[in-house]
Design an enzyme around this catalytic site. Structure first.
Site, short mmCIF file in Angstrom:
data_model
loop_
_atom_site.label_atom_id
_atom_site.label_comp_id
_atom_site.label_asym_id
_atom_site.label_seq_id
_atom_site.Cartn_x
_atom_site.Cartn_y
_atom_site.Cartn_z
N ILE A 163 0.84 -1.20 0.00
CA ILE A 163 0.00 0.00 0.00
C ILE A 163 0.87 1.25 0.00
O ILE A 163 1.97 1.25 0.56
CB ILE A 163 -0.96 -0.02 1.21
CG1 ILE A 163 -2.12 0.96 1.04
CG2 ILE A 163 -0.22 0.17 2.52
CD1 ILE A 163 -3.27 0.73 2.02
N CYS A 164 0.38 2.29 -0.66
CA CYS A 164 1.00 3.62 -0.61
C CYS A 164 -0.15 4.62 -0.48
O CYS A 164 -1.20 4.28 0.04
CB CYS A 164 1.89 3.88 -1.83
SG CYS A 164 1.01 4.00 -3.41
N ARG A 165 0.03 5.85 -0.97
CA ARG A 165 -1.03 6.85 -0.82
C ARG A 165 -2.20 6.56 -1.75
O ARG A 165 -3.35 6.56 -1.34
CB ARG A 165 -0.46 8.24 -1.10
CG ARG A 165 -1.47 9.35 -0.94
CD ARG A 165 -0.80 10.72 -1.05
NE ARG A 165 -1.74 11.78 -0.78
CZ ARG A 165 -2.43 12.41 -1.73
NH1 ARG A 165 -2.30 12.07 -2.99
NH2 ARG A 165 -3.27 13.37 -1.40
N GLY A 180 -1.72 4.17 -4.81
CA GLY A 180 -1.57 2.93 -5.56
C GLY A 180 -0.45 2.89 -6.57
O GLY A 180 -0.12 1.82 -7.08
N MET A 240 -3.87 4.27 0.70
CA MET A 240 -4.33 4.77 2.00
C MET A 240 -5.48 5.76 1.86
O MET A 240 -6.27 5.91 2.79
CB MET A 240 -3.16 5.42 2.76
CG MET A 240 -2.16 4.43 3.33
SD MET A 240 -2.87 3.28 4.55
CE MET A 240 -3.35 4.39 5.87
#
Length: 109
Positions: A60-62, A64, A88
């Site tokens: 996961i990141c901010r 995708g 996120m």
């Protein structure tokens, strides 16, 4: 690209957060492993030590994009990895808990 929706994640799924330190400190999923994408290759061993044997790695990141890059790398290494679609931002919008390092409510930067 293997992906998974935030709503399909279970509480005990192994989550790898590849956002940078300032993003992590603002707020993250409780229990996630944090290895920033900028340090990922150098710190790859931390993932293999932390992930349960044969566990799927949910990256996961901010939003995708960065997590998609790491997911592709992991798949090439033979790791069962999936990108968390929407990152996120979708995690928080879905009402999933976001905490800071003190365990207090956090936010997505």
């Amino acid at each position: 690209m293997p992906t998974v929706e935030v709503t399909d994640l279970k509480d005990d799924d192994f989550l790898l957060d590849v956002r940078e330190d300032d993003e992590w400190q603002a707020g993250h999923a409780e229990g996630a492993l944090h290895i920033p994408i900028s340090e990922f290759v150098a710190r790859y061993g931390e993932l293999t030590e932390a992930a349960p044997q044969d566990a799927r790695v949910h990256v996961i990141c901010r939003s995708g994009g960065r997590s998609a890059q790491v997911t592709m790398y992991l798949v090439q290494q033979g790791i069962d990895a999936v990108n968390v679609d929407g990152g996120m931002q979708v995690w928080a919008a879905a009402g999933r808990p976001v905490v800071n390092d003190e365990g207090q409510p956090g936010y997505v930067l």
